[in-house]
Write an enzyme that holds these catalytic residues in place. Structure first.
Site, PDB file in Angstrom:
ATOM      1  N   CYS A  89       0.830  -1.220   0.000  1.00 37.52           N
ATOM      2  CA  CYS A  89       0.000   0.000   0.000  1.00 37.52           C
ATOM      3  C   CYS A  89       0.859   1.263   0.000  1.00 37.52           C
ATOM      4  O   CYS A  89       0.332   2.374  -0.084  1.00 37.52           O
ATOM      5  CB  CYS A  89      -0.933  -0.001   1.200  1.00 37.52           C
ATOM      6  SG  CYS A  89      -1.865  -1.529   1.344  1.00 37.52           S
ATOM      7  N   CYS A 212     -12.705   0.057   8.735  1.00 40.86           N
ATOM      8  CA  CYS A 212     -11.910  -0.417   7.592  1.00 40.86           C
ATOM      9  C   CYS A 212     -11.898   0.606   6.470  1.00 40.86           C
ATOM     10  O   CYS A 212     -12.913   1.271   6.214  1.00 40.86           O
ATOM     11  CB  CYS A 212     -12.508  -1.709   7.022  1.00 40.86           C
ATOM     12  SG  CYS A 212     -12.618  -3.043   8.214  1.00 40.86           S
ATOM     13  N   SER A 213     -10.784   0.668   5.750  1.00 38.56           N
ATOM     14  CA  SER A 213     -10.730   1.510   4.548  1.00 38.56           C
ATOM     15  C   SER A 213     -11.545   0.835   3.450  1.00 38.56           C
ATOM     16  O   SER A 213     -11.936  -0.326   3.563  1.00 38.56           O
ATOM     17  CB  SER A 213      -9.282   1.693   4.105  1.00 38.56           C
ATOM     18  OG  SER A 213      -8.685   0.423   3.905  1.00 38.56           O
ATOM     19  N   ILE A 215     -12.431  -0.482  -0.479  1.00 39.72           N
ATOM     20  CA  ILE A 215     -11.854  -1.078  -1.690  1.00 39.72           C
ATOM     21  C   ILE A 215     -12.254  -0.125  -2.830  1.00 39.72           C
ATOM     22  O   ILE A 215     -13.445   0.102  -3.063  1.00 39.72           O
ATOM     23  CB  ILE A 215     -12.401  -2.495  -1.898  1.00 39.72           C
ATOM     24  CG1 ILE A 215     -11.900  -3.409  -0.766  1.00 39.72           C
ATOM     25  CG2 ILE A 215     -12.005  -3.036  -3.270  1.00 39.72           C
ATOM     26  CD1 ILE A 215     -12.567  -4.769  -0.715  1.00 39.72           C
ATOM     27  N   LYS A 334     -10.199   5.901   4.604  1.00 41.41           N
ATOM     28  CA  LYS A 334     -11.509   5.505   5.129  1.00 41.41           C
ATOM     29  C   LYS A 334     -12.656   5.996   4.240  1.00 41.41           C
ATOM     30  O   LYS A 334     -13.580   5.247   3.966  1.00 41.41           O
ATOM     31  CB  LYS A 334     -11.649   6.048   6.564  1.00 41.41           C
ATOM     32  CG  LYS A 334     -12.987   5.847   7.238  1.00 41.41           C
ATOM     33  CD  LYS A 334     -13.240   4.421   7.662  1.00 41.41           C
ATOM     34  CE  LYS A 334     -13.995   3.569   6.754  1.00 41.41           C
ATOM     35  NZ  LYS A 334     -15.297   3.675   6.393  1.00 41.41           N
ATOM     36  N   HIS A 338      -9.154   3.773  -0.850  1.00 44.77           N
ATOM     37  CA  HIS A 338      -7.780   3.242  -0.798  1.00 44.77           C
ATOM     38  C   HIS A 338      -7.486   2.341  -2.007  1.00 44.77           C
ATOM     39  O   HIS A 338      -7.443   1.119  -1.880  1.00 44.77           O
ATOM     40  CB  HIS A 338      -7.631   2.481   0.527  1.00 44.77           C
ATOM     41  CG  HIS A 338      -6.258   1.994   0.836  1.00 44.77           C
ATOM     42  ND1 HIS A 338      -5.104   2.535   0.301  1.00 44.77           N
ATOM     43  CD2 HIS A 338      -5.833   0.990   1.675  1.00 44.77           C
ATOM     44  CE1 HIS A 338      -4.052   1.895   0.770  1.00 44.77           C
ATOM     45  NE2 HIS A 338      -4.469   0.947   1.599  1.00 44.77           N
TER      46      HIS A 338
HETATM   47  C1  LIG Z   1     -14.598  -4.075   5.134  1.00 42.28           C
HETATM   48  C2  LIG Z   1     -14.801  -4.884   3.870  1.00 42.28           C
HETATM   49  C3  LIG Z   1     -14.436  -6.343   4.131  1.00 42.28           C
HETATM   50  C4  LIG Z   1     -16.285  -4.787   3.460  1.00 42.28           C
HETATM   51  O1  LIG Z   1     -16.478  -5.506   2.285  1.00 42.28           O
HETATM   52  P1  LIG Z   1     -17.890  -6.286   1.990  1.00 42.28           P
HETATM   53  O2  LIG Z   1     -18.318  -6.962   3.230  1.00 42.28           O
HETATM   54  O3  LIG Z   1     -17.709  -7.123   0.773  1.00 42.28           O
HETATM   55  O4  LIG Z   1     -18.869  -5.107   1.719  1.00 42.28           O
HETATM   56  P2  LIG Z   1     -19.608  -4.813   0.335  1.00 42.28           P
HETATM   57  O5  LIG Z   1     -18.605  -4.397  -0.703  1.00 42.28           O
HETATM   58  O6  LIG Z   1     -20.524  -5.947   0.035  1.00 42.28           O
HETATM   59  O7  LIG Z   1     -20.465  -3.537   0.714  1.00 42.28           O
HETATM   60  C5  LIG Z   1     -21.633  -3.595   1.503  1.00 42.28           C
HETATM   61  C6  LIG Z   1     -22.006  -2.195   1.924  1.00 42.28           C
HETATM   62  O8  LIG Z   1     -21.017  -1.706   2.837  1.00 42.28           O
HETATM   63  C7  LIG Z   1     -20.410  -0.531   2.298  1.00 42.28           C
HETATM   64  N1  LIG Z   1     -18.983  -0.638   2.614  1.00 42.28           N
HETATM   65  C8  LIG Z   1     -18.093  -1.535   2.100  1.00 42.28           C
HETATM   66  N2  LIG Z   1     -16.897  -1.332   2.684  1.00 42.28           N
HETATM   67  C9  LIG Z   1     -17.028  -0.325   3.549  1.00 42.28           C
HETATM   68  C10 LIG Z   1     -16.146   0.326   4.433  1.00 42.28           C
HETATM   69  N3  LIG Z   1     -14.878  -0.046   4.515  1.00 42.28           N
HETATM   70  N4  LIG Z   1     -16.629   1.344   5.195  1.00 42.28           N
HETATM   71  C11 LIG Z   1     -17.916   1.732   5.109  1.00 42.28           C
HETATM   72  N5  LIG Z   1     -18.813   1.144   4.285  1.00 42.28           N
HETATM   73  C12 LIG Z   1     -18.358   0.132   3.521  1.00 42.28           C
HETATM   74  C13 LIG Z   1     -20.666  -0.577   0.818  1.00 42.28           C
HETATM   75  O9  LIG Z   1     -20.684   0.713   0.253  1.00 42.28           O
HETATM   76  C14 LIG Z   1     -22.027  -1.209   0.764  1.00 42.28           C
HETATM   77  O10 LIG Z   1     -23.009  -0.229   1.080  1.00 42.28           O
HETATM   78  P3  LIG Z   1     -24.455  -0.258   0.392  1.00 42.28           P
HETATM   79  O11 LIG Z   1     -25.061  -1.569   0.814  1.00 42.28           O
HETATM   80  O12 LIG Z   1     -25.127   0.958   0.963  1.00 42.28           O
HETATM   81  O13 LIG Z   1     -24.175  -0.191  -1.073  1.00 42.28           O
HETATM   82  C15 LIG Z   1     -13.927  -4.305   2.723  1.00 42.28           C
HETATM   83  O14 LIG Z   1     -14.276  -2.956   2.505  1.00 42.28           O
HETATM   84  C16 LIG Z   1     -12.452  -4.403   3.033  1.00 42.28           C
HETATM   85  O15 LIG Z   1     -11.861  -5.475   2.928  1.00 42.28           O
HETATM   86  N6  LIG Z   1     -11.797  -3.281   3.431  1.00 42.28           N
HETATM   87  C17 LIG Z   1     -10.395  -3.282   3.800  1.00 42.28           C
HETATM   88  C18 LIG Z   1      -9.509  -3.216   2.587  1.00 42.28           C
HETATM   89  C19 LIG Z   1      -8.069  -3.432   2.957  1.00 42.28           C
HETATM   90  O16 LIG Z   1      -7.736  -4.338   3.703  1.00 42.28           O
HETATM   91  N7  LIG Z   1      -7.149  -2.620   2.385  1.00 42.28           N
HETATM   92  C20 LIG Z   1      -5.738  -2.759   2.618  1.00 42.28           C
HETATM   93  C21 LIG Z   1      -5.389  -2.325   3.973  1.00 42.28           C
HETATM   94  S1  LIG Z   1      -3.770  -2.791   4.490  1.00 42.28           S
END
Ligand SMILES: CC(C)(COP(=O)(O)OP(=O)(O)OC[C@H]1O[C@@H](n2cnc3c(N)ncnc32)[C@H](O)[C@@H]1OP(=O)(O)O)[C@@H](O)C(=O)NCCC(=O)NCCS
Length: 390
Positions: A89, A212-213, A215, A334, A338
């Site tokens: 990252c 979580c940040s 995607i 956030k 990211h």
């Molecule tokens: C947290 C996480 C697992 C959620 O993914 P998911 O469960 O597949 O969620 P979805 O993509 O199905 O989204 C579902 C809902 O949550 C929302 N959402 C997804 N990620 C979000 C987040 N991080 N914060 C707030 N809302 C989020 C989406 O917009 C969606 O909203 P909607 O229903 O109103 O459209 C994913 O965002 C993630 O892995 N984040 C971390 C990424 C990471 O690790 N980066 C590198 C860091 S070292």
């Protein structure tokens, strides 16, 4: 003297961040490059830019490697040396550092540095697996631990050692979503309440959805030149006055402590020394909030508060716009999002806007000195840069 310029930023560009359907990474990079060119009419990109360094974390997303040449092609920079940098990252924090090497070595007068990632067309499990490749294979990935899991371990260690609370972490999310609501290029431009953040579903306890940040798809770039050439291109250059990069053990299990990132502390120390500034001189900073706990740890590693006090800093609103030291005015990872390879130079883009008074609704008044803190993986790479306005 505070901050002898190493190199100067004369322009910067950022694609829209978000879930961008129908575009390849290369097209996002072209969008960022176009903005940088339009911002700098005195620059003739094809003639003036002598090298490109582009951060890109993973070829798995689009089954596309060879990012240096691909990005150069789509940014209208065919035939120059074009090199991909990879540091998870922190891939474009590393690109920025490489661009500084190129200019300071005297080999190049003008370079483009940037980064790109196209992620959202893949499923969350796929993205999670691709991201996890930046952790240790035999002892972390193999056992199924992912980045939310690794940062959850840091969070529980911080809670245990310092009494940091889930509420304090949620307040980082509330702040960054507020900042994101002021940024037209942010992935999520909506405010969230503390209750929403605290009651969101658990991803890896104590980290919840709003810890979580995102995607995200996106690209970013900067044009760098020698300080003595900067005025040829713009009346308002932003000087980079400190640069530090460091690494640490790839496996988190070998670290001296889990409540601090040694690579970030070492990179910050170098950058502060080079810039001849102290943490209290920083007016605005973009830090690597891949998880809310990471932002709290960043406050401590960068010296904005003592170890253990990061949660209180967030709780007291000191890092919100209008506070003592506004942090992640862009919305951070956030809320702005990211796109991993693009994040380092996207942070620099925000600081460039702040120090040239182009940050509109999220402008920090009279900001003179800015800082970026870009972390790769669970902290095996970190790059810190310090910027000063003209
Ligand atoms: C947290 C996480 C697992 C959620 O993914 P998911 O469960 O597949 O969620 P979805 O993509 O199905 O989204 C579902 C809902 O949550 C929302 N959402 C997804 N990620 C979000 C987040 N991080 N914060 C707030 N809302 C989020 C989406 O917009 C969606 O909203 P909607 O229903 O109103 O459209 C994913 O965002 C993630 O892995 N984040 C971390 C990424 C990471 O690790 N980066 C590198 C860091 S070292």
């Amino acid at each position: 003297m505070k901050g002898k310029p190493l190199v100067s930023i004369v322009s910067a560009g950022l694609s829209k961040f978000g879930k961008i359907e129908g575009l390849y990474a290369r097209e996002l990079f072209a969008e960022a490059a176009k903005e940088a060119y339009e911002r700098c009419p005195n620059l003739n990109p094809k003639k003036d830019i002598q090298a490109l360094f582009v951060g890109h974390m993973g070829e798995s997303y689009e089954h596309q490697g060879h990012t240096g040449a691909t990005a150069a092609d789509w940014a209208g920079l065919l035939h120059i040396p074009a090199i991909r940098t990879e540091g998870a990252c922190a891939s474009s924090g590393a690109a920025l550092r490489a661009g500084i090497y190129a200019v300071l070595s005297g080999l190049c007068d003008v370079v483009m540095v940037g980064g790109v990632e196209k992620m959202t067309h893949r499923t969350t499990p796929e993205v999670t697996e691709f991201l996890a490749m930046a952790s240790d294979y035999p002892f972390e990935q193999w056992h199924g631990i992912t980045f939310p899991g690794l940062f959850a371990l840091m969070a529980t260690a911080h809670m245990h050692k310092y009494g940091t609370t889930e509420k304090q972490m949620a307040m980082v999310a509330v702040k960054n979503h507020y900042h994101g609501s002021l940024n037209p290029k942010a992935h999520m431009q909506k405010e969230v309440t503390l209750e929403t953040a605290l009651s969101s579903r658990v991803i890896a306890w104590p980290l919840k959805l709003y810890d979580c940040s995102l995607i995200t798809d996106g690209a970013s770039c900067l044009i760098l030149t020698k300080p003595e050439l900067a005025k040829k291109y713009t009346d308002t250059p932003v000087h980079i006055v400190g640069s530090g990069q460091a690494s640490d053990t790839i496996g988190m299990y070998e670290r001296e402590e889990f409540t601090s990132l040694k690579a970030a502390k070492l990179a910050a120390k170098k950058a502060y020394e080079m810039a001849n500034v102290k943490p209290e001189d920083i007016d605005v900073a973009e830090v690597h909030d891949c998880f809310t706990i990471a932002e709290i740890i960043a406050y401590e590693d960068l010296g904005f508060c003592k170890p253990g006090e990061g949660g209180h800093l967030a709780e007291k609103g000191e890092t919100k716009l209008g506070g003592r030291i506004p942090i992640n005015t862009s919305g951070g990872l956030k809320a702005k999002g990211h796109p991993v390879g693009a994040t380092g130079t996207a942070q620099a883009y925000e600081i460039y806007l702040q120090l040239t008074e182009q940050a509109e609704k999220r402008q920090v008044k009279d900001a003179e000195i800015g800082l970026t803190h870009n972390v790769g993986g669970s902290g095996a790479t970190a790059a810190v840069h310090i910027y000063r306005r003209e």
